[in-house]
Design a protein around this motif. Sequence first.
Motif: not given
Length: 123
Positions: A66-75
Amino acid sequence: QVQLVESGGGLVQAGGSLRLSCAASGRTFSRYTMGWFRQAPGKEREFVAGISWSGLRTDYADSVKGRFTISRDNAKNTVYLQINSLQPEDTAVYYCAAAPRDGGLGRQNYNSWGQGTQVTVSS
């Protein structure tokens, strides 16, 4: 082996936000599940968040949901950790980690590590 370099840490007041970044090089980024761990002074390193190679699946420690968000950009060969509503107990060195993607989101599979970035939260 993949090389990982974190950035984005710093000193923030409680309630603030940060976005950590981790740039990967050396191998095809999409071959890896990526994750974030942290280690507070005097404590063991703990899992924070993980993301599948496609970005479609994520996993979070209960303490950060609810406080942390992980994301990625493979490009861009980069994984991010957005941290909101920072609390003093979030103070730690945050490490980026990589695991072979065929292990799924298993928290024990990480075997490549960055040097870490310090996050300090003042009350």
